[in-house]
Design a protein around this motif. Structure first.
Motif, PDB file in Angstrom:
ATOM      1  N   ASP A 166      38.620  54.135  98.536  1.00 13.16           N
ATOM      2  CA  ASP A 166      38.995  53.758  99.911  1.00 13.16           C
ATOM      3  C   ASP A 166      38.058  52.653 100.419  1.00 13.16           C
ATOM      4  N   VAL A 167      36.776  52.831 100.140  1.00 14.27           N
ATOM      5  CA  VAL A 167      35.771  51.845 100.582  1.00 14.27           C
ATOM      6  C   VAL A 167      36.025  50.502  99.895  1.00 14.27           C
ATOM      7  N   LEU A 168      36.282  50.555  98.592  1.00 11.68           N
ATOM      8  CA  LEU A 168      36.540  49.318  97.858  1.00 11.68           C
ATOM      9  C   LEU A 168      37.797  48.622  98.387  1.00 11.68           C
ATOM     10  N   ALA A 169      38.838  49.408  98.642  1.00 15.55           N
ATOM     11  CA  ALA A 169      40.090  48.828  99.158  1.00 15.55           C
ATOM     12  C   ALA A 169      39.838  48.138 100.500  1.00 15.55           C
ATOM     13  N   GLU A 170      39.015  48.776 101.341  1.00 15.15           N
ATOM     14  CA  GLU A 170      38.690  48.197 102.650  1.00 15.15           C
ATOM     15  C   GLU A 170      37.948  46.862 102.460  1.00 15.15           C
ATOM     16  N   ALA A 171      37.034  46.834 101.495  1.00 22.05           N
ATOM     17  CA  ALA A 171      36.280  45.589 101.246  1.00 22.05           C
ATOM     18  C   ALA A 171      37.212  44.488 100.725  1.00 22.05           C
ATOM     19  N   ILE A 172      38.153  44.865  99.861  1.00 20.86           N
ATOM     20  CA  ILE A 172      39.110  43.882  99.312  1.00 20.86           C
ATOM     21  C   ILE A 172      39.920  43.265 100.449  1.00 20.86           C
ATOM     22  N   ALA A 173      40.394  44.139 101.359  1.00 24.02           N
ATOM     23  CA  ALA A 173      41.209  43.652 102.478  1.00 24.02           C
ATOM     24  C   ALA A 173      40.376  42.755 103.387  1.00 24.02           C
ATOM     25  N   ALA A 174      39.149  43.196 103.699  1.00 27.84           N
ATOM     26  CA  ALA A 174      38.308  42.448 104.645  1.00 27.84           C
ATOM     27  C   ALA A 174      37.904  41.085 104.080  1.00 27.84           C
ATOM     28  N   GLU A 175      37.583  41.039 102.779  1.00 28.74           N
ATOM     29  CA  GLU A 175      37.123  39.788 102.166  1.00 28.74           C
ATOM     30  C   GLU A 175      38.283  38.920 101.685  1.00 28.74           C
ATOM     31  N   GLY A 176      39.465  39.530 101.602  1.00 29.42           N
ATOM     32  CA  GLY A 176      40.615  38.778 101.094  1.00 29.42           C
ATOM     33  C   GLY A 176      40.459  38.418  99.629  1.00 29.42           C
TER      34      GLY A 176
END
Ligand code: ADP
Length: 416
Positions: A206-216
């Motif tokens: 979940d944390v990684l997915a959030e980082a992927i979305a935030a950083e694009g």
């Protein structure tokens, strides 16, 4: 389309598609690169056969797939690899990932095969299968891709040509997406633009997915575990009816060419429960096509009354004897060819719901039936959804050998 996916094998593609659907995405899986645009899908999963293909072919096919997905508007590319990171020192994961990263101009690429629900976790860069390190698991004996090093940073490093790889450690993941982004920035500053991400549970993903979305980040390399976390992070509308398929009526049949322990048990259970079943004697196939017609003629009068099973599934000692007589490659080819012709014959006789057991067997049947894309529907058992074949309206389930409970074949036809 929000997410474009490239899977390095067929049943891995279905596994990924199934997880995306469970997370609320509308998903179409295609066999190879589509020739036409795909409608009404949040994600498209292109199934390639690139895991053990020659590196150049794997890279070329993956680049073509990524170009098609980008042209259809995909915002992120998800390169799906096996949760045991199946690959050889020559590739293909690293080299495909590198080529995709160059194509997509990716500053940083997160990498994790973790699938915690299936016991695949990554800690301090090391991949665990249940409680065992990857290198202590049965994967060390795999015939094509033996995995003898559990340290994925090392494994990936040995496969890369121009990019370097580091670790996004558990300590950062534990602190949340902001810390993961910071750790990634530090890696990039050190010239490491790929990072194995420690992912010990779904919360880590979940944390990684959030980082992927935030950083694009345009590219991720992952097993199918990340698919459960990604749709929400990417802000995808959860479609309550994501797994709804067009209604289907008609006869039911099972074609089984897997000889795995699980499939042997499933065939035995189907027969023990009174199911109608026709065995294919592999040794007779070398004599000509008679057996194919025999099986279709046997099944025809029974169709529509109850599910029928046609199976080449056999115990390991029987398979070994067949392989010794015919040679392994010819035996596999003859059985796949016969079963796929029987599948075509049964569909011509009115079968509308078809279960196929076996990865290679599924590939052969899908090809013979002219199926190029599948809309993913409700799950029968973990990793095995019902699918709608867009070409001919067939409802089809493709079961990889070891998947499914013992009563899988009857359960499939009871799953609406
Ligand atoms: P799995 O998913 O269990 O690996 P596959 O369909 O991928 O199943 O592979 C099984 C292989 O074994 C296929 O190539 C199939 O044609 C072959 N096969 C099936 N039955 C027999 C048999 N009785 N003797 C020899 N080979 C067989």
């Amino acid at each position: 389309m929000i997410l474009g996916c490239i899977a390095d094998d067929f049943t891995g593609a279905t596994d990924l598609a199934n997880n995306l659907v469970l997370a609320g995405m509308r998903v179409v899986q295609t066999i190879g690169i589509p020739t036409e645009p795909v409608q009404d899908a949040d994600a498209v999963v292109i199934a390639l056969k690139s895991r053990t293909a020659p590196v150049d072919e794997a890279v070329e096919a993956s680049l073509q797939a990524a170009l098609w997905l980008k042209a259809q508007g995909a915002r992120h590319i998800y390169f799906k690899v096996c949760s045991t990171f199946d690959s050889t020192p020559l590739g293909n994961i690293g080299q495909v990932a590198e080529a995709l990263a160059d194509l997509l101009d990716a500053r940083f690429v997160p990498v994790t095969p973790a699938f915690p629900a299936n016991g695949r976790t990554v800690f301090q860069g090391h991949l665990f299968v249940g409680a065992q390190l990857l290198s202590d698991s049965s994967m060390r004996h795999h015939p094509l891709t033996p995995m003898t090093d559990s340290n994925l940073v090392n494994v990936l490093r040995s496969q890369l040509h121009s990019r370097q790889v580091g670790l996004v450690p558990h300590q950062a993941v534990q602190q949340g997406a902001e810390a993961v982004r910071h750790a990634a920035q530090q890696l990039v500053a050190q010239g490491q633009c790929m990072g194995i991400v420690d992912t010990v549970d779904q919360a880590s993903l979940d944390v990684l997915a959030e980082a992927i979305a935030a950083e694009g980040w345009p590219l991720m390399v992952a097993g199918s575990g990340l698919a459960s976390s990604l749709p929400a992070a990417l802000g995808c509308t959860v479609h309550a009816n994501a797994k709804a398929l067009p209604p289907v009526e008609g006869a039911a049949a099972v074609i089984s060419g897997s000889c795995s322990a699980a499939t042997n048990a499933q065939v035995a259970a189907f027969i023990a429960a009174g199911g109608e079943a026709f065995p294919i004697d592999a040794l007779r196939l070398a004599d000509g096509a008679g057996l194919v017609q025999e099986a279709i003629d046997w099944a025809a009068p029974k169709l529509g009354q109850q599910p029928v099973l046609v199976y080449a599934t056999a115990a390991p000692e029987t398979v070994r004897a067949v392989q010794k007589t015919m040679g392994e490659a010819l035996a596999g080819e003859l059985v796949e060819q016969a079963l796929s012709q029987i599948a075509v014959g049964l569909v011509a006789k009115g079968v509308r719901r078809l279960v196929v057991a076996g990865g290679e067997t599924s590939g052969a049947c899908v090809k013979a039936l002219g199926i190029q894309s599948l809309r993913i529907g409700p799950q029968i058992d973990p990793g095995v959804p019902w699918c709608h074949a867009e070409a001919n309206g067939l409802r089809i389930a493709l079961k990889s050998g070891n998947f499914g409970t013992t009563d899988f074949f009857h359960k499939a036809f009871d799953t609406p």
